[in-house]
Write an enzyme that holds these catalytic residues in place. Structure first.
Site: not given
Ligand code: NAD
Length: 716
Positions: A435, A456, A468, A506
């Site tokens: 993000s 995204h 995106e 964003n």
């Molecule tokens: P999260 O913390 O809920 O989940 C991340 C997951 O990745 C965890 O389950 C973790 O165990 C796993 N992980 C970490 N390292 C790993 C690896 N090497 N191999 C496999 N799995 C691995 O995070 P999230 O909120 O789902 O965010 C994930 C991505 O999405 C980030 O880049 C974030 O910026 C982006 N994002 C998040 C949101 C939001 O609102 N949460 C919105 C848009 C984009």
């Protein structure tokens, strides 16, 4: 007369009018030529009525589309109320001709039967429908800020009762053939192959097939209709419907209120006086800026379904199977998206607990559909079981698209991609759901950066339509095209944006939230601030939104924005202070507001007084609050356009409406700016720059240029 747009033929004494004749398109609409030909065909029918012609059938030559409604481009051209009212009157006259025929009339509906198409079918004695799952009925005019103006508001309540009709007309909701039969809209359902053939049973003598047989019957029917409905119960129905509309739309939308006025005032009138009211209502709505804005969004959205970006010479991969790395909040949602579209995904994480959480996330989305009866139990199980949770890379060589959704950390993401490259096919598309991190930087570590891009998604994935697609200078056009087409296929609205802090959505949302924080610091009360945002039409106030996103995320993204964009993006200290106090928003049940265990917002959290000591000390009128938070968004959007992050104002507007819920009735952020006047906006920014802060409010050079050239954003 020779017909070009529709077919007209009399077979075994039955007249057949077929829409979509000679058409190469997969849709058929009622454009000017079709309406003219329909009039001619009906004149032919009238000539033979009762003599050679014993019945009339309407059908479509195009599979899965009966009629998709009136041509919206034709509606868009109506510039005056008089013109629009008269347009509706002409349509009504045409449909009255069908209604007044003494021979039985049947509409054979296979596929979409929408708007003017449904109004036509309603003018017939019977609507029979195909059992195809694509057969759908709706009067969606309200979504374009209009009302059904070809007699739909008059005929639908008669056919399916007033409450049923109000529900369909006020929401524009689509219903399938089964539901239509239950409501009494459809007489019978048949296999689509037999539809036109079985219609002949409605022409047999004495089959009770005609709703009325003489003009006297019509008059009687009108009188009966007027008397049949109890005045008091009708009043109550309208009162409840009006309350419901006001609650849902907060009074921002004119069309549903006008629909209620027309239907209530018309309820005690006969056909011609009723239809005059309906035509007048249509005319009034048609010329409003709101309807023009909603039609603008409709076309923007329709156009977004076609890829019109750069084309490469290589082949464009069709995604059939996907994989998700990272089974967190986003990963679970993305796995659901693949599974829901029959693309049996692999879901990979580091441990079983994480996988379980991801599966729970996707299962929660499916159960929502199950509860709403949008999915059967068997389908739910099949789809949920199509997700393969795993810790290793088995099967990665069979996937076409990998979406990485691990923690937001450049080092970890680069490691993940480094490993992924050893397990996927050479043509597999690799993407990151980052993000805020630079995709240009992420691409640097890859052996084949041309098949990599940012993808995204917004949270929650099942509800937020926007995606995106973030490009970088090494990405191949075929990659962008393949990702774009996949997004459209799975029902998302993609926009292609360049790399840069916050990408598009964003980057524009952050100045809004940051300015909100500065207003709080100056002493504006959080509830007044939120109310001003709501009264502008935003789905939630700025403080509520900060809680929803999470204060920790805001602090992190704020830092990235400041590093990338410089002093104008300097983060206000309020979010850091909230973060330091442990108030992270909804996720910790405490932020600016308090939240119950289910995440439902309650009262303002009194703990915020710790870092907002002068809370509520500043009186600011609502318009000033709105200008302070919305103008920096417009200013940043201007910089986004000059930086080439996107090339068109419409992409900014699509992104903000579908990614943040920016009020659709305003037509989008830049459409709103254009209609307010860029000179006024620039003037206000200059005033704020001198009174409040030079860096944050200094007008973007593009904005100043547009003012000097007397141009608008939409002229670029
Ligand atoms: P999260 O913390 O809920 O989940 C991340 C997951 O990745 C965890 O389950 C973790 O165990 C796993 N992980 C970490 N390292 C790993 C690896 N090497 N191999 C496999 N799995 C691995 O995070 P999230 O909120 O789902 O965010 C994930 C991505 O999405 C980030 O880049 C974030 O910026 C982006 N994002 C998040 C949101 C939001 O609102 N949460 C919105 C848009 C984009």
């Amino acid at each position: 007369m020779s017909f070009q747009k529709l077919s007209y033929e009399v077979k075994d004494n039955i007249a057949h009018i077929g829409f979509g004749y000679n058409s190469e398109s997969s849709m058929t609409v009622l454009d000017e030529d079709t309406l003219l030909e329909l009039n001619e065909a009906l004149e032919e029918v009238k000539k033979g009525e009762g003599a050679g012609i014993k019945g009339l059938i309407f059908f479509s030559h195009i599979p899965r589309v009966f009629l998709a409604g009136a041509d919206i481009k034709m509606i868009q051209k109506l510039n005056t109320e008089v013109e629009a009212t008269s347009g509706a009157e002409k349509g009504q006259e045409l449909y009255n001709k069908i209604d007044d025929l003494s021979i039985p009339t049947v509409a054979c509906v296979d596929g979409f039967c929408l708007g003017g198409g449904l109004e036509l079918a309603l003018s017939c004695d019977h609507i029979i429908a195909s059992d195809d799952s694509g057969t759908k009925f709706a009067v969606p005019e309200v979504k374009l800020g209009l009302l059904p103006g070809f007699g739909g508001t008059y005929r639908l309540p008669k056919k399916i009762s007033l409450p049923g009709a109000l529900d369909m007309i006020l929401t524009g909701r689509m219903i399938d053939a089964k539901k239509a039969k239950k409501l009494g809209l459809v007489t019978e359902i048949f296999p689509k192959e037999n539809l036109v053939k079985v219609a002949s049973r409605y022409f047999k003598k004495g089959a009770g097939t005609k709703k009325r047989s003489s003009p006297m019957d019509a008059l009687k029917e009108n009188l009966e209709h007027m008397a049949s409905e109890n005045f008091l119960s009708r009043k109550l129905i309208f009162q409840k419907a009006r309350e419901g509309v006001l609650k849902k739309t907060k009074g921002f939308y004119h069309a549903p209120l006008k629909i209620l006025d027309v239907m209530e005032q018309g309820a005690s009138k006969g056909r011609s006086s009723y239809l005059a009211l309906e035509a007048q209502g249509f005319g009034e709505l048609c010329v409003t800026e709101q309807s023009k804005n909603l039609i603008h969004i409709f076309f923007m959205h329709e156009n977004s379904k076609k890829y019109d970006g750069a084309k490469g010479e290589g082949s464009v991969l069709k995604v059939k199977r996907g994989a998700v790395v990272g089974a967190g909040t986003m990963g679970g949602g993305i796995a659901w998206l693949f599974a829901n579209n029959g693309q049996s995904p692999i879901l990979k994480d580091l441990n079983n607990d994480a996988l379980e959480l991801g599966l729970k996330q996707s299962s929660a989305n499916f159960s929502g559909a199950l509860k709403r009866r949008k999915m059967s139990k068997a389908e739910y199980e099949r789809k949920q079981l199509s997700i393969s949770p795993q810790l290793g890379f088995d099967g990665f060589n069979s996937v076409d698209l990998v979406i990485e959704a691990v923690v937001e950390d450049m080092k970890i993401k680069k490691l993940v991609f480094g490993e992924l490259e050893n397990h996927v096919r050479d043509d597999c598309l690799l993407t990151s759901n980052t993000s805020s991190l630079s995709v240009t930087e992420m691409a640097k570590g890859l052996k084949k950066p041309e098949r990599f891009a940012g993808l995204h998604f917004f949270n929650p994935v099942n509800r937020m339509p926007l995606v995106e697609i973030i490009t970088h200078d090494k990405v191949a056009p075929e990659t962008v095209e393949a990702l774009y087409k996949w997004c459209v296929k799975v029902g998302k609205t993609p926009i292609v944006v360049g790399d840069g802090p916050g990408f598009l959505v964003n980057r524009i949302l952050m100045p809004f939230l940051n300015e909100a924080a500065y207003l709080l610091e100056e002493g504006v009360h959080p509830e007044e601030l939120d109310q001003a945002c709501l009264n502008f039409g935003m789905p939630m106030g700025a403080c509520r939104l900060m809680d929803e996103i999470g204060i920790d995320v805001l602090v992190k993204v704020g830092k990235i924005m400041e590093e990338g964009l410089g002093p104008r993006a300097r983060a206000c200290g309020i979010s850091k202070a909230a973060f330091d106090s442990g108030l992270l928003g909804k996720k910790t049940s405490k932020g600016f507001y308090l939240y119950d265990a289910k995440g439902k917002p309650g009262d303002l959290n009194s703990e915020i007084e710790k870092f907002l000591p002068n809370m509520g000390s500043k009186n600011m009128d609502e318009t000033s609050i709105q200008m302070r938070v919305f103008l920096p968004m417009i200013n940043e959007a201007a910089r986004i356009l000059s930086d080439g992050i996107v090339s068109k104002a419409s992409v900014v507007d699509l992104g903000l409406i579908f990614g943040t819920g920016f009020p659709p009735f305003r037509g989008g952020l830049l459409k709103y700016a254009d209609s307010e006047g860029l000179d006024r906006i620039t003037g206000a920014l200059e005033r704020f720059a001198s009174e409040v802060n030079e860096d944050r409010y200094s007008p973007a050079p593009l904005l100043k240029n547009l003012v000097a050239e007397k141009k608008k954003f939409y002229d670029i």
